[in-house]
Design a protein around this motif. Sequence first.
Motif, PDB file in Angstrom:
ATOM      1  N   SER A  81       0.836  -1.203   0.000  1.00 23.62           N
ATOM      2  CA  SER A  81       0.000   0.000   0.000  1.00 23.62           C
ATOM      3  C   SER A  81       0.876   1.261   0.000  1.00 23.62           C
ATOM      4  N   GLU A  82       1.900   1.263   0.840  1.00 25.67           N
ATOM      5  CA  GLU A  82       2.804   2.428   0.861  1.00 25.67           C
ATOM      6  C   GLU A  82       3.488   2.630  -0.487  1.00 25.67           C
ATOM      7  N   SER A  84       2.273   2.075  -3.314  1.00 29.95           N
ATOM      8  CA  SER A  84       1.345   2.701  -4.264  1.00 29.95           C
ATOM      9  C   SER A  84       1.410   4.219  -4.133  1.00 29.95           C
ATOM     10  N   PHE A  85       1.766   4.705  -2.932  1.00 34.45           N
ATOM     11  CA  PHE A  85       1.952   6.154  -2.753  1.00 34.45           C
ATOM     12  C   PHE A  85       3.320   6.582  -3.287  1.00 34.45           C
ATOM     13  N   MET A  88       3.645   7.212  -6.877  1.00 35.81           N
ATOM     14  CA  MET A  88       2.983   8.419  -7.378  1.00 35.81           C
ATOM     15  C   MET A  88       3.716   9.696  -6.963  1.00 35.81           C
ATOM     16  N   ASP A  89       4.689   9.554  -6.049  1.00 38.22           N
ATOM     17  CA  ASP A  89       5.371  10.727  -5.483  1.00 38.22           C
ATOM     18  C   ASP A  89       6.540  11.202  -6.328  1.00 38.22           C
ATOM     19  N   LYS A 103      -2.173   3.966  -8.337  1.00 36.51           N
ATOM     20  CA  LYS A 103      -3.075   4.676  -7.424  1.00 36.51           C
ATOM     21  C   LYS A 103      -4.410   3.956  -7.293  1.00 36.51           C
ATOM     22  N   ARG A 107      -3.180   0.241  -5.001  1.00 35.98           N
ATOM     23  CA  ARG A 107      -3.606   0.774  -3.695  1.00 35.98           C
ATOM     24  C   ARG A 107      -4.896   0.133  -3.224  1.00 35.98           C
ATOM     25  N   ASP A 111      -5.093  -2.437  -0.037  1.00 43.36           N
ATOM     26  CA  ASP A 111      -5.933  -2.063   1.104  1.00 43.36           C
ATOM     27  C   ASP A 111      -6.998  -3.135   1.377  1.00 43.36           C
TER      28      ASP A 111
END
Length: 145
Positions: A81-82, A84-85, A88-89, A103, A107, A111
């Motif tokens: 999950s992290e 997936s962030f 995108m960063d 995303k 994600r 989740d």
Amino acid sequence: MKKKFALSGFVVLAATLMYFGQALETVSAQKTQGKTRPAATKYLMRGIVQPNCAGVGKLLKAGPANEKEWDTGACHASCLSEMSFALMDDGRCPDGVWASAAKTTLRECSDALLAAAKKQDLDAANAAFKELTTSCAACHKAHKS
Ligand code: HEC
């Protein structure tokens, strides 16, 4: 006069090529490495995404046997999950295919996997994981050389 025209035409052409060259370079740089942080995408994949994905696969194949194994499943899902962030960063995402794979698919599925692990629901975990792996294929097909 003719010579002057040809020269200015050349300058415009050169400037245009430089502009597109730079734009292309930016796009490929975004995929393999964020703009400011040092971690290369391939190391995030090799060090975090791949091992956590394989860990879930192994756990679900046998079926988590106890509380501790379900907790390990929750740990893998949390790391994915992290990611997936992180994907995108830092200007890493080049387009909508990437964004949808990271995303949305990665994600939402990690989740859902985390929720299933907390409830120790094997069917829900299997369903979430099956869909989660479509994110790898979708993004790689478009962006992994
Ligand atoms: C949003 C895009 C995206 C998603 C989602 C994604 N990947 Fe990747 N992955 C890449 C890119 C881009 C590369 C190539 C990086 C490079 O070579 O610079 C890569 C490379 C890899 C590599 C090779 C790493 C190496 O050592 O060179 C592995 C293994 C990998 N991904 C596994 C996975 C798995 C498993 C999943 C799904 C759980 C996944 N990836 C999801 C974009 C993605």
